[in-house]
Design a protein around this motif. Structure first.
Motif, short mmCIF file in Angstrom:
data_model
loop_
_atom_site.label_atom_id
_atom_site.label_comp_id
_atom_site.label_asym_id
_atom_site.label_seq_id
_atom_site.Cartn_x
_atom_site.Cartn_y
_atom_site.Cartn_z
N UNK A 86 -9.65 60.96 -13.17
CA UNK A 86 -11.05 60.68 -14.39
C UNK A 86 -10.24 60.90 -15.84
N UNK A 87 -10.21 61.80 -15.96
CA UNK A 87 -9.53 62.14 -17.49
C UNK A 87 -9.03 61.18 -18.47
N UNK A 88 -7.99 61.21 -17.86
CA UNK A 88 -6.90 60.42 -18.16
C UNK A 88 -7.15 58.64 -17.85
N UNK A 89 -7.82 58.16 -17.16
CA UNK A 89 -8.39 56.84 -16.98
C UNK A 89 -9.80 57.02 -18.38
N UNK A 90 -10.19 57.81 -18.49
CA UNK A 90 -11.81 57.76 -19.57
C UNK A 90 -10.89 57.92 -21.08
N UNK A 91 -10.16 58.91 -21.37
CA UNK A 91 -8.96 59.76 -22.31
C UNK A 91 -8.74 57.92 -22.95
N UNK A 94 -8.98 56.12 -26.03
CA UNK A 94 -7.82 55.63 -26.75
C UNK A 94 -7.57 54.54 -27.98
N UNK A 95 -7.15 53.64 -27.23
CA UNK A 95 -7.90 51.72 -27.00
C UNK A 95 -9.17 51.22 -27.43
N UNK A 96 -10.24 51.53 -27.16
CA UNK A 96 -11.53 51.54 -27.67
C UNK A 96 -12.33 51.67 -28.23
N UNK A 97 -12.55 52.98 -28.66
CA UNK A 97 -13.16 54.14 -29.23
C UNK A 97 -14.21 53.76 -28.61
N UNK A 98 -14.22 53.42 -27.61
CA UNK A 98 -15.84 53.04 -27.22
C UNK A 98 -17.07 54.12 -27.07
N UNK A 121 -9.26 61.14 -29.48
CA UNK A 121 -10.75 60.55 -29.41
C UNK A 121 -9.63 60.80 -31.24
N UNK A 122 -8.57 60.80 -31.97
CA UNK A 122 -8.41 61.21 -33.05
C UNK A 122 -8.59 62.04 -33.90
N UNK A 123 -9.09 63.60 -33.04
CA UNK A 123 -9.12 64.72 -33.64
C UNK A 123 -7.50 65.52 -32.83
N UNK A 124 -6.66 65.54 -34.03
CA UNK A 124 -5.88 66.14 -33.82
C UNK A 124 -5.52 67.72 -34.56
N UNK A 125 -4.96 68.39 -33.87
CA UNK A 125 -4.80 70.05 -34.12
C UNK A 125 -3.08 69.47 -35.25
#
Length: 187
Positions: A34-39, A43-47, A128-132
């Motif tokens: 779940x978390x890998x597919x959703x993430x 990343x691809x769609x920013x939906x 989500x583009x939130x990088x450390x």
């Protein structure tokens, strides 16, 4: 040479056709999928970021969903263990305290990973583009790759030993396999 006699004895204590056991296996396998597919979809769609109004809000919602799913998984794991027979030879203080120690080490890895990464670092913020600012290399990452996954696996192993549960040991193996596949997919 692998001694299969121990494995055969273990399976003698586990009813893999029990509905609760099957539900536990499915919940264990579902979570990292779940978390890998959703993430990756995010990343691809920013939906999700669009639906929730920001990447941070979307990440927090995904993190909350992952936490709820982890609670469901732990509940299913525990119920499956409780519905199956104990291994009487392991139902003793030594095994209980060994399991408690293993769970404590696992908890240390999980909590210290969370503290090192923060919420968004733990719950896939990079998708989500939130990088450390930089890669985390402090403890527990200085000791072990993927300490959150292996700490969680250790918690389940310890929990299984504390309950003298062959079913729990088999389910812990499913957790380890699921995380191993997740690591290969994420890497």
């Amino acid at each position: 040479q692998v001694d299969v006699a121990a494995m055969v004895r273990l399976f003698g204590y586990v009813d893999v056709t029990d509905t609760g056991f099957i539900v536990a296996v499915l919940s264990i396998a579902f979570n990292p999928l779940f978390w890998n597919v959703v993430a990756r979809w995010e990343h691809k769609t920013r939906a999700l970021s669009q639906v929730f109004g920001s990447p941070r809000a979307a990440c927090y919602c995904l993190g909350a969903a992952i936490l709820v799913l982890n609670c469901v998984r732990s509940h299913c794991f525990t119920e499956a263990m409780k519905s199956q027979p104990k291994l009487e030879g392991w139902d003793c203080h030594w095994t209980y305290y060994s399991g408690l120690a293993i769970s404590a080490v696992g908890t240390l890895f999980v909590i210290s990973s969370f503290l090192a990464l923060g919420f968004t670092g733990t719950f896939l913020g990079d998708y989500f583009g939130i990088l450390m600012e930089e890669k985390v290399t402090s403890f527990p990452f200085s000791v072990l790759d993927n300490p959150m996954y292996w700490g969680s696996t250790a918690i389940y192993l310890g929990w299984s030993l504390m309950h003298a549960s062959p079913a729990g040991l088999l389910l812990t193996a499913v957790v380890a396999i699921s995380y191993t596949i997740a690591v290969l997919y994420e890497g």
